[in-house]
Design a protein around this motif. Structure first.
Motif, mmCIF file in Angstrom:
data_model
loop_
_atom_site.group_PDB
_atom_site.id
_atom_site.type_symbol
_atom_site.label_atom_id
_atom_site.label_comp_id
_atom_site.label_asym_id
_atom_site.label_seq_id
_atom_site.Cartn_x
_atom_site.Cartn_y
_atom_site.Cartn_z
ATOM 1 N N GLU A 66 -27.628 -9.895 -7.904
ATOM 2 C CA GLU A 66 -26.245 -9.969 -8.410
ATOM 3 C C GLU A 66 -25.260 -9.155 -7.566
ATOM 4 N N TYR A 67 -25.683 -7.966 -7.178
ATOM 5 C CA TYR A 67 -24.716 -7.024 -6.613
ATOM 6 C C TYR A 67 -25.015 -6.672 -5.161
ATOM 7 N N THR A 68 -24.074 -6.988 -4.290
ATOM 8 C CA THR A 68 -24.192 -6.518 -2.906
ATOM 9 C C THR A 68 -22.993 -5.630 -2.539
ATOM 10 N N GLY A 69 -21.915 -5.757 -3.322
ATOM 11 C CA GLY A 69 -20.709 -4.967 -3.019
ATOM 12 C C GLY A 69 -20.913 -3.487 -3.291
ATOM 13 N N ALA A 70 -21.513 -3.186 -4.446
ATOM 14 C CA ALA A 70 -21.615 -1.775 -4.860
ATOM 15 C C ALA A 70 -22.382 -0.914 -3.841
ATOM 16 N N PRO A 71 -23.583 -1.329 -3.388
ATOM 17 C CA PRO A 71 -24.270 -0.482 -2.399
ATOM 18 C C PRO A 71 -23.505 -0.396 -1.084
ATOM 19 N N ILE A 107 -28.574 6.903 -5.932
ATOM 20 C CA ILE A 107 -29.458 5.965 -6.607
ATOM 21 C C ILE A 107 -28.700 5.182 -7.669
ATOM 22 N N GLY A 108 -28.596 3.866 -7.476
ATOM 23 C CA GLY A 108 -28.080 3.041 -8.561
ATOM 24 C C GLY A 108 -26.969 2.066 -8.304
ATOM 25 N N PRO A 109 -26.059 2.281 -7.313
ATOM 26 C CA PRO A 109 -24.975 1.302 -7.192
ATOM 27 C C PRO A 109 -25.521 -0.110 -6.931
ATOM 28 N N GLY A 110 -25.254 -1.026 -7.848
ATOM 29 C CA GLY A 110 -25.709 -2.403 -7.702
ATOM 30 C C GLY A 110 -27.216 -2.570 -7.727
ATOM 31 N N LEU A 111 -27.904 -1.662 -8.388
ATOM 32 C CA LEU A 111 -29.374 -1.717 -8.417
ATOM 33 C C LEU A 111 -29.875 -2.842 -9.309
ATOM 34 N N GLY A 112 -29.101 -3.172 -10.353
ATOM 35 C CA GLY A 112 -29.581 -4.146 -11.343
ATOM 36 C C GLY A 112 -30.518 -3.454 -12.333
ATOM 37 N N ARG A 113 -31.015 -4.239 -13.271
ATOM 38 C CA ARG A 113 -31.825 -3.629 -14.335
ATOM 39 C C ARG A 113 -33.182 -4.291 -14.466
ATOM 40 N N ASP A 114 -33.677 -4.864 -13.384
ATOM 41 C CA ASP A 114 -34.989 -5.512 -13.438
ATOM 42 C C ASP A 114 -36.078 -4.452 -13.678
ATOM 43 N N GLY A 137 -15.852 3.514 -8.309
ATOM 44 C CA GLY A 137 -16.907 4.479 -8.641
ATOM 45 C C GLY A 137 -17.990 4.495 -7.577
ATOM 46 N N ASP A 138 -18.233 3.329 -6.964
ATOM 47 C CA ASP A 138 -19.242 3.267 -5.896
ATOM 48 C C ASP A 138 -18.785 4.085 -4.687
ATOM 49 N N ILE A 139 -17.490 3.958 -4.393
ATOM 50 C CA ILE A 139 -16.923 4.743 -3.282
ATOM 51 C C ILE A 139 -17.094 6.239 -3.581
ATOM 52 N N LYS A 150 -20.951 7.569 -22.482
ATOM 53 C CA LYS A 150 -21.180 7.330 -23.920
ATOM 54 C C LYS A 150 -22.682 7.158 -24.187
ATOM 55 N N ARG A 151 -23.333 6.363 -23.321
ATOM 56 C CA ARG A 151 -24.774 6.119 -23.529
ATOM 57 C C ARG A 151 -25.578 7.410 -23.353
ATOM 58 N N LEU A 152 -25.158 8.234 -22.374
ATOM 59 C CA LEU A 152 -25.876 9.503 -22.153
ATOM 60 C C LEU A 152 -25.730 10.439 -23.354
ATOM 61 N N GLY A 161 -24.185 4.118 -11.607
ATOM 62 C CA GLY A 161 -24.391 2.711 -11.971
ATOM 63 C C GLY A 161 -25.698 2.503 -12.732
ATOM 64 N N ASP A 162 -26.492 1.539 -12.271
ATOM 65 C CA ASP A 162 -27.739 1.228 -12.977
ATOM 66 C C ASP A 162 -28.773 2.346 -12.855
ATOM 67 N N GLY A 163 -28.577 3.256 -11.918
ATOM 68 C CA GLY A 163 -29.439 4.448 -11.865
ATOM 69 C C GLY A 163 -29.248 5.265 -13.137
ATOM 70 N N PRO A 195 -21.246 9.460 -14.346
ATOM 71 C CA PRO A 195 -21.026 8.388 -15.323
ATOM 72 C C PRO A 195 -19.563 7.964 -15.473
ATOM 73 N N ASN A 196 -19.365 6.655 -15.674
ATOM 74 C CA ASN A 196 -18.051 6.168 -16.108
ATOM 75 C C ASN A 196 -18.013 6.257 -17.632
ATOM 76 N N VAL A 197 -16.963 5.725 -18.234
ATOM 77 C CA VAL A 197 -16.790 5.869 -19.687
ATOM 78 C C VAL A 197 -18.029 5.392 -20.453
ATOM 79 N N ASN A 198 -18.490 4.187 -20.112
ATOM 80 C CA ASN A 198 -19.635 3.599 -20.825
ATOM 81 C C ASN A 198 -20.917 4.371 -20.589
ATOM 82 N N GLU A 199 -21.135 4.710 -19.317
ATOM 83 C CA GLU A 199 -22.377 5.405 -18.959
ATOM 84 C C GLU A 199 -22.430 6.783 -19.626
HETATM 85 N N1 LIG Z 1 -18.992 -5.480 -6.281
HETATM 86 C C1 LIG Z 1 -20.083 -5.013 -6.854
HETATM 87 O O1 LIG Z 1 -21.211 -5.318 -6.438
HETATM 88 C C2 LIG Z 1 -19.960 -4.068 -8.001
HETATM 89 C C3 LIG Z 1 -21.100 -3.783 -8.721
HETATM 90 N N2 LIG Z 1 -21.100 -2.873 -9.696
HETATM 91 C C4 LIG Z 1 -22.401 -2.559 -10.306
HETATM 92 O O2 LIG Z 1 -22.506 -3.242 -11.516
HETATM 93 C C5 LIG Z 1 -23.529 -2.634 -12.277
HETATM 94 C C6 LIG Z 1 -23.068 -2.429 -13.708
HETATM 95 O O3 LIG Z 1 -21.995 -1.475 -13.704
HETATM 96 P P1 LIG Z 1 -20.828 -1.512 -14.805
HETATM 97 O O4 LIG Z 1 -19.893 -0.412 -14.496
HETATM 98 O O5 LIG Z 1 -20.243 -2.889 -14.928
HETATM 99 O O6 LIG Z 1 -21.651 -1.227 -16.135
HETATM 100 P P2 LIG Z 1 -21.171 -0.660 -17.501
HETATM 101 O O7 LIG Z 1 -22.277 -0.889 -18.425
HETATM 102 O O8 LIG Z 1 -20.670 0.721 -17.379
HETATM 103 O O9 LIG Z 1 -19.905 -1.532 -17.898
HETATM 104 C C7 LIG Z 1 -20.105 -2.735 -18.509
HETATM 105 C C8 LIG Z 1 -18.854 -3.185 -19.274
HETATM 106 O O10 LIG Z 1 -18.072 -2.115 -19.801
HETATM 107 C C9 LIG Z 1 -16.696 -2.429 -19.738
HETATM 108 N N3 LIG Z 1 -15.874 -1.190 -19.679
HETATM 109 C C10 LIG Z 1 -15.549 -0.486 -18.581
HETATM 110 N N4 LIG Z 1 -14.781 0.565 -18.889
HETATM 111 C C11 LIG Z 1 -14.630 0.531 -20.217
HETATM 112 C C12 LIG Z 1 -13.931 1.363 -21.141
HETATM 113 N N5 LIG Z 1 -13.211 2.413 -20.730
HETATM 114 N N6 LIG Z 1 -14.006 1.064 -22.451
HETATM 115 C C13 LIG Z 1 -14.702 0.008 -22.863
HETATM 116 N N7 LIG Z 1 -15.367 -0.833 -22.039
HETATM 117 C C14 LIG Z 1 -15.318 -0.578 -20.731
HETATM 118 C C15 LIG Z 1 -16.579 -3.233 -18.468
HETATM 119 O O11 LIG Z 1 -15.489 -4.121 -18.550
HETATM 120 C C16 LIG Z 1 -17.908 -3.978 -18.415
HETATM 121 O O12 LIG Z 1 -17.810 -5.236 -19.025
HETATM 122 C C17 LIG Z 1 -23.877 -1.325 -11.552
HETATM 123 O O13 LIG Z 1 -25.012 -1.476 -10.764
HETATM 124 C C18 LIG Z 1 -22.694 -1.138 -10.670
HETATM 125 O O14 LIG Z 1 -23.001 -0.316 -9.577
HETATM 126 C C19 LIG Z 1 -19.925 -2.097 -10.058
HETATM 127 O O15 LIG Z 1 -20.044 -0.896 -9.363
HETATM 128 C C20 LIG Z 1 -18.635 -2.827 -9.692
HETATM 129 C C21 LIG Z 1 -18.653 -3.433 -8.323
#
Ligand SMILES: NC(=O)C1=CN([C@@H]2O[C@H](COP(=O)(O)OP(=O)(O)OC[C@H]3O[C@@H](n4cnc5c(N)ncnc54)[C@H](O)[C@@H]3O)[C@@H](O)[C@H]2O)[C@@H](O)CC1
Ligand SMILES: Nc1ncnc2c1ncn2[C@@H]1O[C@H](COP(=O)(O)OP(=O)(O)OP(=O)(O)O)[C@@H](O)[C@H]1O
Ligand SMILES: [Mg+2]
Length: 360
Positions: free
Chosen positions: A89-94, A171-178, A295-297, A232-234, A203-205, A226-230
């Motif tokens: 799925e992800y090649t941009g993040a890494p 560890i984790g940018p664009g890793l996926g969850r396999d 976040g990847d940057i 929250k889960r932690l 990210g997925d790490g 972690p971003n907002v979601n990550e």
């Molecule tokens: N171009 C790429 O290849 C990219 C791949 N990415 C990768 O995608 C994978 C999953 O990362 P995600 O960040 O999407 O996973 P998350 O599980 O953190 O986010 C999933 C969902 O949460 C929503 N969300 C984001 N901020 C929110 C907020 N403040 N409140 C409520 N919902 C919110 C998003 O719209 C998204 O649908 C990771 O491996 C990540 O590295 C991302 O880094 C983005 C770019």
């Protein structure tokens, strides 16, 4: 590499390159702290906790830890970074994480990913060293348990050949969850830990670590971004409660302590950084655009600054000229400040006329 302010003229020819000029511009831009407009903009952004501002002195942190360009230096001394990520799925993040490490000033940047992702990532840039070693479950669906163990060992052996050369792993940018891929990455993390290689988990790490906190608990060379979601889960997993917006400072300290000695960079309106002892914030005005990839940057940038902060610590024999004194915290402060400022400049430049490409 970013050049230290006030370097002697012997470096002037190096400093005239386009890359250096751009990076010096970023440093100079950070000096805008005293600017009145900027101060006004920042008033609503400062992170206040318990009445005290926690704003880090990021300009001085950057000045202290960025290494000088030294004509006697060799390739690799400014940092060797590896990103573990990139799947179907992800090649941009890494790519964003790995190329950011180079653009900040690291000498070498590797990506360890699946075979399908590797060709795509290589085609983005000839500067990255790409290892197509990871496997997802679908690619080994015809293999029995013994065969899977063999594949897993082969991946680990391939990674181990390189690991000790790296100053930091992301560890984790664009890793996926396999599940199979995450199991292999868990083993890679255990080996990195045994060899005291610093790790930035993003990210997925973070999905992996949230479900297996032991992978990082008690490891002071681990940084979680972690971003907002990550986040929250932690919090839900480690503290067993919902995020408390009334006590961000105390909650972050508890989370770091709950995991055990890691550093956390909580991304948001202000970035909050803690190692369980102190909390620092970086509230430099960033970009109002919240497009994917920023976040990847940041994770690739943290890896480089963390490595430089560790070098600074060695050079000053454990008595750094800057506080806080934890190099992982210093690395987070520097990366957060630079990436937020770069985001702000990118937005000023492009406005909303076109989508901001994070790597531009
Ligand atoms: N171009 C790429 O290849 C990219 C791949 N990415 C990768 O995608 C994978 C999953 O990362 P995600 O960040 O999407 O996973 P998350 O599980 O953190 O986010 C999933 C969902 O949460 C929503 N969300 C984001 N901020 C929110 C907020 N403040 N409140 C409520 N919902 C919110 C998003 O719209 C998204 O649908 C990771 O491996 C990540 O590295 C991302 O880094 C983005 C770019
Ligand atoms: N509300 C905000 N205002 C300003 N800057 C923000 C805000 N939220 C995040 N940032 C900044 O944006 C950068 C990326 O943070 P973000 O939360 O978007 O990460 P992410 O969701 O992991 O990104 P990615 O899409 O790369 O996975 C960080 O430098 C952070 O400081
Ligand atoms: Mg992310």
């Amino acid at each position: 590499m970013i050049v230290k302010h006030g370097m002697n003229s012997g470096f002037s020819s190096l400093a005239s390159s386009a890359v250096l000029r751009r990076q010096q511009f970023l440093i100079r831009s950070l000096r805008g702290y005293s600017d009145h407009t900027y101060q006004k903009r920042m008033e609503g952004m400062k992170c206040i906790s318990g009445g005290a501002s926690l704003e880090a002195d990021s300009e001085n942190v950057l000045r202290a830890i960025i290494p000088s360009l030294d004509p006697t230096g060799h390739k690799g001394q400014a940092g060797k970074i590896a990103v573990i990520g990139g799947c179907r799925e992800y090649t941009g993040a890494p790519y964003f994480a790995a190329i950011s490490a180079l653009k900040i000033g690291a000498d070498l940047s590797h990506v360890f990913c699946t075979e399908g992702a590797a060709t795509v990532i290589k085609s983005y840039s000839p500067e990255l060293i790409v290892h197509p070693i990871l496997e997802e479950s679908y690619s080994i669906s015809n293999v029995d348990d013994e065969g899977r163990r063999y594949v897993s060992q082969k991946i680990l052996a391939e990674f181990d050949k390189w690991m000790e050369r790296f100053d930091c792993l992301v560890i984790g940018p664009g890793l996926g969850r396999d599940p199979f891929l995450l199991e292999c990455v868990s083993k890679i993390m255990k080996h990195a830990r045994q060899s005291n290689v610093p790790i930035v988990v993003d990210g997925d790490g973070l999905f992996l670590v949230t479900n297996s906190v032991d992978l990082v608990s008690g490891y002071p060379l681990a940084v979680l971004t972690p971003n907002v979601n990550e986040y929250k889960r932690l919090v839900e997993k480690v503290l067993g409660c919902d995020v408390n917006d009334q006590d961000t400072h105390g909650e972050l300290l508890s989370l770091c302590k709950g995991i055990g000695g890691v550093t956390i960079l909580r991304k948001g309106k202000c970035d909050l950084i803690s190692d369980g002892e102190i909390v620092q914030s970086v509230g430099i005005y960033g970009s109002p655009r919240r497009c994917g990839g920023q976040g990847d940057i940041l994770s690739g940038s943290v890896a480089v600054f963390l490595s430089w902060a560790r070098q600074h610590m060695l050079a000053t024999e454990g008595k750094p000229i800057i506080s806080p004194q934890n190099p992982t915290v210093l690395g987070c402060i520097a990366a957060s400040a630079l990436v937020r400022k770069a985001a702000s400049l990118a937005f000023e430049h492009k406005k909303s006329l076109e989508a901001i490409c994070p790597a531009s």
